[in-house]
Every structure is written in C-alpha cells, then in structure tokens.
Design a protein around this motif. Sequence first.
Motif, PDB file in Angstrom:
ATOM      1  N   LEU A  86       3.133   5.901  -2.777  1.00 55.23           N
ATOM      2  CA  LEU A  86       4.343   6.807  -3.019  1.00 55.23           C
ATOM      3  C   LEU A  86       4.693   6.795  -4.511  1.00 55.23           C
ATOM      4  O   LEU A  86       5.191   7.838  -5.106  1.00 55.23           O
ATOM      5  CB  LEU A  86       5.761   6.241  -2.339  1.00 55.23           C
ATOM      6  CG  LEU A  86       5.617   6.217  -0.778  1.00 55.23           C
ATOM      7  CD1 LEU A  86       6.655   5.228  -0.109  1.00 55.23           C
ATOM      8  CD2 LEU A  86       5.688   7.696  -0.564  1.00 55.23           C
ATOM      9  N   ALA A  87       4.489   5.893  -5.205  1.00 60.15           N
ATOM     10  CA  ALA A  87       4.487   5.743  -6.739  1.00 60.15           C
ATOM     11  C   ALA A  87       3.575   6.724  -7.311  1.00 60.15           C
ATOM     12  O   ALA A  87       4.066   7.651  -8.238  1.00 60.15           O
ATOM     13  CB  ALA A  87       4.302   4.377  -7.388  1.00 60.15           C
ATOM     14  N   GLU A  88       2.170   6.914  -6.916  1.00 58.01           N
ATOM     15  CA  GLU A  88       1.444   7.728  -7.316  1.00 58.01           C
ATOM     16  C   GLU A  88       1.773   9.101  -6.899  1.00 58.01           C
ATOM     17  O   GLU A  88       1.559  10.097  -7.982  1.00 58.01           O
ATOM     18  CB  GLU A  88       0.055   7.409  -6.809  1.00 58.01           C
ATOM     19  CG  GLU A  88      -0.967   8.413  -7.420  1.00 58.01           C
ATOM     20  CD  GLU A  88      -2.402   8.396  -6.853  1.00 58.01           C
ATOM     21  OE1 GLU A  88      -3.239   9.083  -7.042  1.00 58.01           O
ATOM     22  OE2 GLU A  88      -2.594   7.366  -6.086  1.00 58.01           O
ATOM     23  N   PHE A  89       2.120   9.390  -5.773  1.00 59.71           N
ATOM     24  CA  PHE A  89       2.753  10.503  -5.400  1.00 59.71           C
ATOM     25  C   PHE A  89       3.843  11.290  -6.263  1.00 59.71           C
ATOM     26  O   PHE A  89       3.842  12.576  -6.641  1.00 59.71           O
ATOM     27  CB  PHE A  89       3.205  10.439  -3.768  1.00 59.71           C
ATOM     28  CG  PHE A  89       3.513  11.708  -3.118  1.00 59.71           C
ATOM     29  CD1 PHE A  89       2.653  12.398  -2.231  1.00 59.71           C
ATOM     30  CD2 PHE A  89       4.863  12.323  -3.266  1.00 59.71           C
ATOM     31  CE1 PHE A  89       2.791  13.595  -1.386  1.00 59.71           C
ATOM     32  CE2 PHE A  89       4.934  13.957  -2.492  1.00 59.71           C
ATOM     33  CZ  PHE A  89       4.146  14.219  -1.549  1.00 59.71           C
ATOM     34  N   ALA A  90       4.720  10.670  -6.649  1.00 54.47           N
ATOM     35  CA  ALA A  90       5.825  10.997  -7.339  1.00 54.47           C
ATOM     36  C   ALA A  90       5.156  11.231  -8.880  1.00 54.47           C
ATOM     37  O   ALA A  90       5.784  12.314  -9.481  1.00 54.47           O
ATOM     38  CB  ALA A  90       7.075   9.983  -7.335  1.00 54.47           C
ATOM     39  N   GLU A  91       4.436  10.362  -9.329  1.00 57.11           N
ATOM     40  CA  GLU A  91       3.952  10.296 -10.748  1.00 57.11           C
ATOM     41  C   GLU A  91       3.150  11.510 -11.081  1.00 57.11           C
ATOM     42  O   GLU A  91       3.390  12.116 -11.898  1.00 57.11           O
ATOM     43  CB  GLU A  91       3.134   8.981 -11.005  1.00 57.11           C
ATOM     44  CG  GLU A  91       2.786   8.929 -12.512  1.00 57.11           C
ATOM     45  CD  GLU A  91       2.049   7.906 -12.679  1.00 57.11           C
ATOM     46  OE1 GLU A  91       1.614   7.659 -14.051  1.00 57.11           O
ATOM     47  OE2 GLU A  91       1.581   7.139 -11.892  1.00 57.11           O
TER      48      GLU A  91
ATOM     49  N   GLU B 105       0.883  -0.993  -0.073  1.00 60.20           N
ATOM     50  CA  GLU B 105       0.122  -0.111   0.003  1.00 60.20           C
ATOM     51  C   GLU B 105       0.780   1.262   0.133  1.00 60.20           C
ATOM     52  O   GLU B 105       0.649   2.027  -0.649  1.00 60.20           O
ATOM     53  CB  GLU B 105      -0.732  -0.015   1.227  1.00 60.20           C
ATOM     54  CG  GLU B 105      -1.707   1.371   1.262  1.00 60.20           C
ATOM     55  CD  GLU B 105      -2.544   1.466   2.525  1.00 60.20           C
ATOM     56  OE1 GLU B 105      -3.136   2.409   2.925  1.00 60.20           O
ATOM     57  OE2 GLU B 105      -2.415   0.434   3.398  1.00 60.20           O
ATOM     58  N   LEU B 106       1.972   1.248   0.730  1.00 58.96           N
ATOM     59  CA  LEU B 106       2.794   2.498   0.819  1.00 58.96           C
ATOM     60  C   LEU B 106       3.532   2.600  -0.356  1.00 58.96           C
ATOM     61  O   LEU B 106       3.495   3.838  -0.742  1.00 58.96           O
ATOM     62  CB  LEU B 106       3.812   2.278   1.979  1.00 58.96           C
ATOM     63  CG  LEU B 106       3.370   2.426   3.246  1.00 58.96           C
ATOM     64  CD1 LEU B 106       4.319   2.079   4.560  1.00 58.96           C
ATOM     65  CD2 LEU B 106       2.330   3.538   3.670  1.00 58.96           C
ATOM     66  N   SER B 107       3.987   1.344  -0.956  1.00 57.24           N
ATOM     67  CA  SER B 107       4.523   1.579  -2.274  1.00 57.24           C
ATOM     68  C   SER B 107       3.925   2.144  -3.226  1.00 57.24           C
ATOM     69  O   SER B 107       4.311   3.170  -4.079  1.00 57.24           O
ATOM     70  CB  SER B 107       5.322   0.188  -2.755  1.00 57.24           C
ATOM     71  OG  SER B 107       5.973   0.249  -3.572  1.00 57.24           O
TER      72      SER B 107
END
Lengths: 143, 138
Positions: free
Chosen positions: A37-42, A32-34
């Motif tokens: 974080l991926a969406e946050f950066a994208e 879930e965290l991963s």
Amino acid sequence: MKHELEIKTRKGDMDCSYGFPITRPRDVSLQELSKRLAEFAEVRGWDQHHSPRNLLLALVGEVGELSEIFQWKGEVAKGLPNWSSDDKERLEEELSDVLLYLVRLADVCGLDLGQAALTKLVKNAQKYPVVVTNNTPSSTTMN
Amino acid sequence: MHARLLDEAKNKEPCLEKKMEYSNGFPRKRDVSLQELSKRLAEFAEVRGWDQYHSPRNLLLALVGEVGELSEIFQWKGEVAKGLPNWSSDDKEHLEEELSDVLLYLVRLADVCGLDLGQAALTKIVKNAQKYPVTSTN
C-alpha cells in the motif's frame, strides 16, 4: 468466486507469473499489505492525501459500504450458504477495502498493527477468562 | 508501548503461551498473519461458548461500533501529522487498541462468512492498480 485477474500488473502490485497474479491461496501478512500500500500510494503521488484523518474518513466510508451489503438481508447464516458467488465476491471486495485502509492508517500513524493486535488478543483473554459458567456472558464484545 | 503481559494470563488461558512468543513477559515483535489472527479469534470464541453470538450481522454491528470508537480518537484533534509526533504514548496506545478492535472484528467477520480475507485483499490491490494506473501526469 475467482481471485484470478488476467492482467499485467506492476512489479510491486502482486506476485506475477507470466503476467498473471499467482493465485495459490497463501497466508498473507500485515507487513506485506502495508508495504504494498505504501508503494501503491508513493508511485501515484498520493502520499500527500494520506493524512491520518483523511484515511480515517475513507475507512468510515468503506465500513458504510460494507454495511449496505447486509442492510436488508435479515439474519445471515454463517458461511453465507444462500449467497450467490457475485454477492460473495462483492463482500470480499468491501471487506478488503476496510482492511486496506485500516492497514494504511496504522502505517501512516507509525504503529505496528500486527503487534498491537496480538497484544489486544492477550488483553481480551485477561478481561474474559475462560470459566465453565461463562456460556452466557453479559458482554459478547471484545473491546 | 505494549503493556506488560501478566504471567497469570498464561495460567488462565494456557493456549496463550504456545500461541504467543514471549521475551521477558513481553511479546516479541514479528510479522503477523491474518490466518494466525483468524485461528486465535475462532478459538477465543469457541472456548467461551460465544460462537452462538457471532453471526455475520452481529459481528458487522460490532465492527461498526468499533469504527465509531476509533473515529472518536481523531474527532476533535484537528489535522494530525503523520507519525503522530505530538501524541502522548497513552494516546498512541489507545489508538493501537481501537485499530486492533476493528481489525479483529473484521478478521472474525470474514472467517465466519467463510472468506479468505488475505487473498481477497491481494486481489483488491491488483484491481486498484488496474483502476488507477501509474502515469506521469498522475
């Protein structure tokens, strides 16, 4: 020590109810965290900056900030009984920063951190078997 | 990439069998929670009598040491492409181990401090979203 943040958030940032994050304590998974974080950066166009070495340097920096909290406190009792709620909240933030960069680093490297951690637990158990005379081990680390 | 788990490991530490799902000697891939890791680490220390050594500052120093070992893997490699396309499976396995060591000490440190690391991490993601809002010029 509050976890309530009374703000509107993006859909992908946290589970929300009427614009507020759901504050029920629940078990949190590494996947879930991963994903978050991926969406946050994208969505911010930050993927270009998230190379493994950049993330590692950021992680090292956050470990430094975490260390500063303990630096001049002398020994600290388990549970932090004499710490203020502000100090505890700051510690939570710095621990979280380390965790988030660690999870992101593993993801960018294409590794399954959760699976790796389970495997490492088993290796540690093999390396340090339970024996009755093992109360004062020569090494107390898990590496 | 994950090493085969020896049957004798389950004999030496029976709790491993109930705590890890096996398939032909290999751990099955599944989502892993922070609470699960925290509980396993607490039991790991308790049954070995290591609780006495797991003070917050000791754990923090151990964590810093593991971050150093993690850094050494990248130290002289130059820039590294995402997904580590040119790395050997041995190098990847070494990286997995060092990442895991950092994670395990971090989880243990939070637990010994009486903090809910998972909840704190979710809260931090929200704070980060506030601090860095999504804008078209970003």
